[in-house]
Design a protein around this motif. Structure first.
Motif, PDB file in Angstrom:
ATOM      1  N   ASP A   1       8.709  21.892 -19.961  1.00  0.00           N
ATOM      2  CA  ASP A   1       8.104  21.000 -19.276  1.00  0.00           C
ATOM      3  C   ASP A   1       8.343  19.560 -19.597  1.00  0.00           C
ATOM      4  N   THR A   2       8.729  19.581 -20.708  1.00  0.00           N
ATOM      5  CA  THR A   2       8.998  18.376 -21.662  1.00  0.00           C
ATOM      6  C   THR A   2      10.173  17.974 -20.961  1.00  0.00           C
ATOM      7  N   ALA A   3      10.242  16.821 -20.349  1.00  0.00           N
ATOM      8  CA  ALA A   3      10.403  14.930 -19.826  1.00  0.00           C
ATOM      9  C   ALA A   3       9.958  14.147 -20.012  1.00  0.00           C
ATOM     10  N   VAL A   4      10.970  12.600 -19.542  1.00  0.00           N
ATOM     11  CA  VAL A   4      10.141  11.299 -18.701  1.00  0.00           C
ATOM     12  C   VAL A   4      10.122  12.231 -17.133  1.00  0.00           C
ATOM     13  N   TYR A   5       8.813  11.753 -16.938  1.00  0.00           N
ATOM     14  CA  TYR A   5       8.050  11.912 -15.716  1.00  0.00           C
ATOM     15  C   TYR A   5       8.193  10.909 -15.273  1.00  0.00           C
ATOM     16  N   TYR A   6       8.482  10.601 -13.018  1.00  0.00           N
ATOM     17  CA  TYR A   6       8.759   9.741 -13.165  1.00  0.00           C
ATOM     18  C   TYR A   6       8.480   9.933 -11.586  1.00  0.00           C
ATOM     19  N   CYS A   7       7.858   8.923 -10.895  1.00  0.00           N
ATOM     20  CA  CYS A   7       6.697   9.235  -9.873  1.00  0.00           C
ATOM     21  C   CYS A   7       7.614   8.052  -8.655  1.00  0.00           C
ATOM     22  N   ALA A   8       8.170   8.421  -7.303  1.00  0.00           N
ATOM     23  CA  ALA A   8       8.514   7.935  -7.031  1.00  0.00           C
ATOM     24  C   ALA A   8       8.308   7.387  -5.517  1.00  0.00           C
TER      25      ALA A   8
ATOM     26  N   THR B   1       0.866  -0.911  -0.189  1.00  0.00           N
ATOM     27  CA  THR B   1      -0.050   0.295  -0.073  1.00  0.00           C
ATOM     28  C   THR B   1       1.098   1.512   0.096  1.00  0.00           C
ATOM     29  N   LEU B   2       0.295   2.061  -0.859  1.00  0.00           N
ATOM     30  CA  LEU B   2       1.519   3.537  -0.631  1.00  0.00           C
ATOM     31  C   LEU B   2       0.977   4.608   0.466  1.00  0.00           C
ATOM     32  N   SER B   3      -0.145   4.384   0.993  1.00  0.00           N
ATOM     33  CA  SER B   3       0.103   4.998   2.289  1.00  0.00           C
ATOM     34  C   SER B   3       0.898   5.397   3.000  1.00  0.00           C
ATOM     35  N   SER B   4       1.756   4.570   3.844  1.00  0.00           N
ATOM     36  CA  SER B   4       2.750   4.392   4.094  1.00  0.00           C
ATOM     37  C   SER B   4       3.754   6.043   3.693  1.00  0.00           C
ATOM     38  N   TYR B   5       3.850   5.490   2.641  1.00  0.00           N
ATOM     39  CA  TYR B   5       5.162   6.228   1.990  1.00  0.00           C
ATOM     40  C   TYR B   5       4.765   7.648   1.607  1.00  0.00           C
ATOM     41  N   ALA B   6       5.712   8.905   1.332  1.00  0.00           N
ATOM     42  CA  ALA B   6       6.260  10.236   1.183  1.00  0.00           C
ATOM     43  C   ALA B   6       6.024   9.914  -1.014  1.00  0.00           C
ATOM     44  N   MET B   7       5.382  10.470  -1.305  1.00  0.00           N
ATOM     45  CA  MET B   7       5.251  10.335  -2.712  1.00  0.00           C
ATOM     46  C   MET B   7       6.066  11.502  -3.794  1.00  0.00           C
ATOM     47  N   GLY B   8       6.990  11.205  -4.446  1.00  0.00           N
ATOM     48  CA  GLY B   8       6.882  12.539  -5.463  1.00  0.00           C
ATOM     49  C   GLY B   8       6.844  12.197  -7.704  1.00  0.00           C
ATOM     50  N   TRP B   9       7.171  13.513  -7.533  1.00  0.00           N
ATOM     51  CA  TRP B   9       7.473  13.433  -8.588  1.00  0.00           C
ATOM     52  C   TRP B   9       8.575  14.458  -9.226  1.00  0.00           C
ATOM     53  N   PHE B  10       9.287  13.528  -9.675  1.00  0.00           N
ATOM     54  CA  PHE B  10      10.549  14.120 -10.519  1.00  0.00           C
ATOM     55  C   PHE B  10      10.556  13.483 -12.393  1.00  0.00           C
TER      56      PHE B  10
ATOM     57  N   VAL C   1       9.980  17.471  -9.119  1.00  0.00           N
ATOM     58  CA  VAL C   1       8.708  18.571  -9.668  1.00  0.00           C
ATOM     59  C   VAL C   1       7.810  19.016  -8.089  1.00  0.00           C
ATOM     60  N   ALA C   2       7.475  17.991  -7.667  1.00  0.00           N
ATOM     61  CA  ALA C   2       6.624  17.615  -6.410  1.00  0.00           C
ATOM     62  C   ALA C   2       6.747  16.687  -5.601  1.00  0.00           C
ATOM     63  N   GLY C   3       6.150  16.925  -4.697  1.00  0.00           N
ATOM     64  CA  GLY C   3       5.558  16.357  -3.291  1.00  0.00           C
ATOM     65  C   GLY C   3       4.334  16.017  -2.882  1.00  0.00           C
ATOM     66  N   ILE C   4       3.912  14.837  -1.655  1.00  0.00           N
ATOM     67  CA  ILE C   4       3.234  14.872  -1.614  1.00  0.00           C
ATOM     68  C   ILE C   4       3.323  14.110  -0.475  1.00  0.00           C
ATOM     69  N   GLY C   5       2.743  13.859   1.427  1.00  0.00           N
ATOM     70  CA  GLY C   5       2.973  13.699   2.259  1.00  0.00           C
ATOM     71  C   GLY C   5       1.872  12.764   2.355  1.00  0.00           C
ATOM     72  N   TRP C   6       2.601  10.971   3.409  1.00  0.00           N
ATOM     73  CA  TRP C   6       1.347   9.693   3.031  1.00  0.00           C
ATOM     74  C   TRP C   6      -0.185  10.220   3.459  1.00  0.00           C
TER      75      TRP C   6
END
Length: 122
Positions: free
Chosen positions: A90-97, A28-37, A48-53
């Motif tokens: 904004d052109t790039a490959v976008y990754y979530c982490a 489950t993702l609920s335990s993780y902070a998430m980021g977009w790069f 790019v952006a981040g969000i807490g759990w």
């Protein structure tokens, strides 16, 4: 282990919008902070952006502030990046982490997706 899969990338004209999604499996993702790069050709991967759990805390790079919105749905194990007023730069490959906390550096994120290409034409 967490597997992350991004989707929603594509080709869009400047000024347009795209919504990226990141779907997780394995845990489950609920335990993780998430980021977009993102990473453009010849450049380093950048935050790019981040969000807490819980979804309450969010933070953005100055370059996208006011144009991009990060959100998450823990029940669906997904994270989204709504991108508006897109620019050619904004052109790039976008990754979530996924990682233990929201940081702007790549090193503290334990899990990464394969990326999705976003191309903004002028």
């Amino acid at each position: 282990q967490v597997q992350l899969v991004e989707s929603g990338g594509g080709l869009v004209q400047a000024g347009g919008s795209l919504r990226l999604s990141c779907e997780a499996s394995g845990r489950t993702l609920s335990s993780y902070a998430m980021g977009w790069f993102r990473q453009a050709p010849g450049k380093e991967r950048e935050f790019v952006a981040g969000i807490g759990w819980s979804g309450v805390f969010t933070t953005y790079a100055d370059s996208v502030k006011g144009r991009f919105t990060i959100s998450r749905d823990n029940a669906k194990n997904t994270v989204h990046l709504q991108m508006s007023s897109l620019k050619p730069e904004d052109t790039a490959v976008y990754y979530c982490a996924a990682g233990p906390r929201v940081v702007t550096t790549t090193r503290e994120y334990n899990y990464w997706g394969q990326g999705t290409q976003v191309t903004v034409s002028s």
